[in-house]
Scaffold this motif. Sequence first.
Motif, PDB file in Angstrom:
ATOM      1  N   PHE A  37       0.839  -1.205   0.000  1.00  0.00           N
ATOM      2  CA  PHE A  37       0.000   0.000   0.000  1.00  0.00           C
ATOM      3  C   PHE A  37       0.872   1.252   0.000  1.00  0.00           C
ATOM      4  O   PHE A  37       0.579   2.229  -0.695  1.00  0.00           O
ATOM      5  CB  PHE A  37      -0.922   0.002   1.229  1.00  0.00           C
ATOM      6  N   ARG A  40       2.375   2.013  -3.369  1.00  0.00           N
ATOM      7  CA  ARG A  40       1.364   2.506  -4.313  1.00  0.00           C
ATOM      8  C   ARG A  40       0.744   3.829  -3.866  1.00  0.00           C
ATOM      9  O   ARG A  40      -0.083   4.394  -4.575  1.00  0.00           O
ATOM     10  CB  ARG A  40       0.248   1.467  -4.487  1.00  0.00           C
ATOM     11  N   LYS A  41       1.108   4.267  -2.644  1.00  0.00           N
ATOM     12  CA  LYS A  41       0.526   5.481  -2.056  1.00  0.00           C
ATOM     13  C   LYS A  41      -0.997   5.369  -1.976  1.00  0.00           C
ATOM     14  O   LYS A  41      -1.732   6.338  -2.204  1.00  0.00           O
ATOM     15  CB  LYS A  41       0.923   6.734  -2.851  1.00  0.00           C
ATOM     16  N   GLN A  42      -1.472   4.184  -1.614  1.00  0.00           N
ATOM     17  CA  GLN A  42      -2.907   3.917  -1.562  1.00  0.00           C
ATOM     18  C   GLN A  42      -3.376   3.871  -0.109  1.00  0.00           C
ATOM     19  O   GLN A  42      -2.854   3.093   0.692  1.00  0.00           O
ATOM     20  CB  GLN A  42      -3.232   2.576  -2.232  1.00  0.00           C
ATOM     21  N   LYS A  63      -9.269  -2.652   0.394  1.00  0.00           N
ATOM     22  CA  LYS A  63      -8.567  -1.489   0.930  1.00  0.00           C
ATOM     23  C   LYS A  63      -8.202  -1.690   2.394  1.00  0.00           C
ATOM     24  O   LYS A  63      -8.009  -0.725   3.128  1.00  0.00           O
ATOM     25  CB  LYS A  63      -9.441  -0.232   0.785  1.00  0.00           C
ATOM     26  N   LEU A 461      -1.245   7.241   5.324  1.00  0.00           N
ATOM     27  CA  LEU A 461      -2.157   6.500   4.450  1.00  0.00           C
ATOM     28  C   LEU A 461      -3.273   5.824   5.240  1.00  0.00           C
ATOM     29  O   LEU A 461      -4.274   5.393   4.667  1.00  0.00           O
ATOM     30  CB  LEU A 461      -1.387   5.452   3.641  1.00  0.00           C
TER      31      LEU A 461
END
Length: 552
Positions: A37, A40-42, A63, A461
């Motif tokens: 995560f 991916r900068k998610q 998520k 995040l």
Amino acid sequence: MYKVEGIVYSKTMPENNRAFEAHAQRTKRVASQVRSFYDRKQPFRIFHGSTSSTRSQEQDRNKMISTSDFTEILKIDPEKGVAIVEPNVSMEKLVDATLPYGLVAPVIMEFKNITVGGGFSGTSGESSSFRHGVFDNIVNSIEIVLGDGDIVHASRTENSDLFHGAAGSFGTLGVVTKIEVQLVEAGNFMELEYRAISGGPEAVKTIEAYTADNNIQYLDGIMFSKTSGLIIAGRMASNPPLSRKISKYLSRSDPWFYVRAQEILNKKIPGSNGKSYTEYVPIKDYLFRFDRGAFWGGYYAFKYHFAPFNNLTRYLLDDLIHTKTMYTALHKSGLASEFIVQDIGFPYSTTPDFIDYLDDNFNLYPLWLCPLKLNSPYPLTPKGKHYQQDNQRVINIGVWGPGPRKRDDFIAANRAIEAKTKELDGLKCLYAHAYYTAPEFWDLYDKETYDSLREKYNATLLPSVFDKVTNNGPPPANTIFERLKNVRPVRGIYGALCVFWGGGLPFARVHQGLSIVLSPLLLLIFISAWTVSFGKDLLGLRNKRQGKAHVE
């Protein structure tokens, strides 16, 4: 410390220990997922597998990082007086593991399925917290996966800012994967003294008197009305006197604790020509005395379904009124958006004022009183004037009961409680509904310190604590199904059927069969309830003001 593939491990991790090795593999898996995560900068959230919160829960598993399998007790060390556990170990599992050693954690939350991780991250307190503080005060150290996938240890002496910041931050600084908990000597029984009190001011004075008595180890209270209640003080005992009858609270045939407490207030104390009554309770029965019925939340469940509330119905429906089952039904049914569930700590000086406010505006009884000792640094660094000193004593007031059914009115009621809480310098427990705006929330807590920790430990995040605790879910969809569910008691029946078919009950197949057999009866109840509800609306007979809860 050493690092492998971006993951930091401690050189002191035990070797040739299957429990610790399996734990290390689970932690490595989580760290790898978090790193993915991060790369991916998610944004992502943490999925624990269960919850004791009444807030709306995120459903998109793509998520989320799952820690639902972190359920193992890794080590009990009687000599050091510690337990090393994973965060999803429940209070009941912890107690069952430590009692054979004659030990127990100094703070055990009253619901069996509250977890160690939830206690650390959620600022949980119980009746021993007037001595030991909230749950994170009895935690020595944690292992935590940071937002970039690194695994680090934190304690009061190592990464202390992370340790104190993670406590009470609701999982918004990282993924806690291991916790070392303090243990103390346990007695076989609890000697309980029930003392009658006549209102808020006397409750505060009685709590102060018991606090000054070093023999008292557990302390809480119940207000059954503005002018009638009990303060209940406990001390551990090896064995009760032979002449004393033992009271139990965990079995189907046992009374609910608060029902028994009111019986003591109404019958036992007047009959003793004094203001107190003493009984003995097995230690585990005491620790989880409120699990059956979720304090008195189960009473409202009976009334919502037009069901009689007596010994027989409580016996027959026992499988449905344990806290874990009730939380599941509460979320599935959507009734969490209609019930006021708030725990709020107040300085001793303003506690009676809040009881008066509740009596004037809500009339929801009983109320739970639980004195807490708060030690700095306080979780989230509150700005109130009472929290600028090293230690502060507060009384948590548990307010639980039906609120307005219309969403706007329900939100307004909760916001009114929040406004009064600020006026009286109280602090809300944030596991429940919160309706603050961002400026209102950060007017109460130190945003600069919190944000700097999130930046330092790469936690941006993860949702912020404000985003997480104010996630009350979207308005219900305006569909025919949702409108039908809004007719009492359809939501409750729907939630109960979800529990029946979820497979979590004992003898699940039997319960599923019963749900089919009883479906015609449920349909009859629905039609009757709808007719009564429609008739009240048509004739203008619906009571506009919430009356006092009748406790039997």
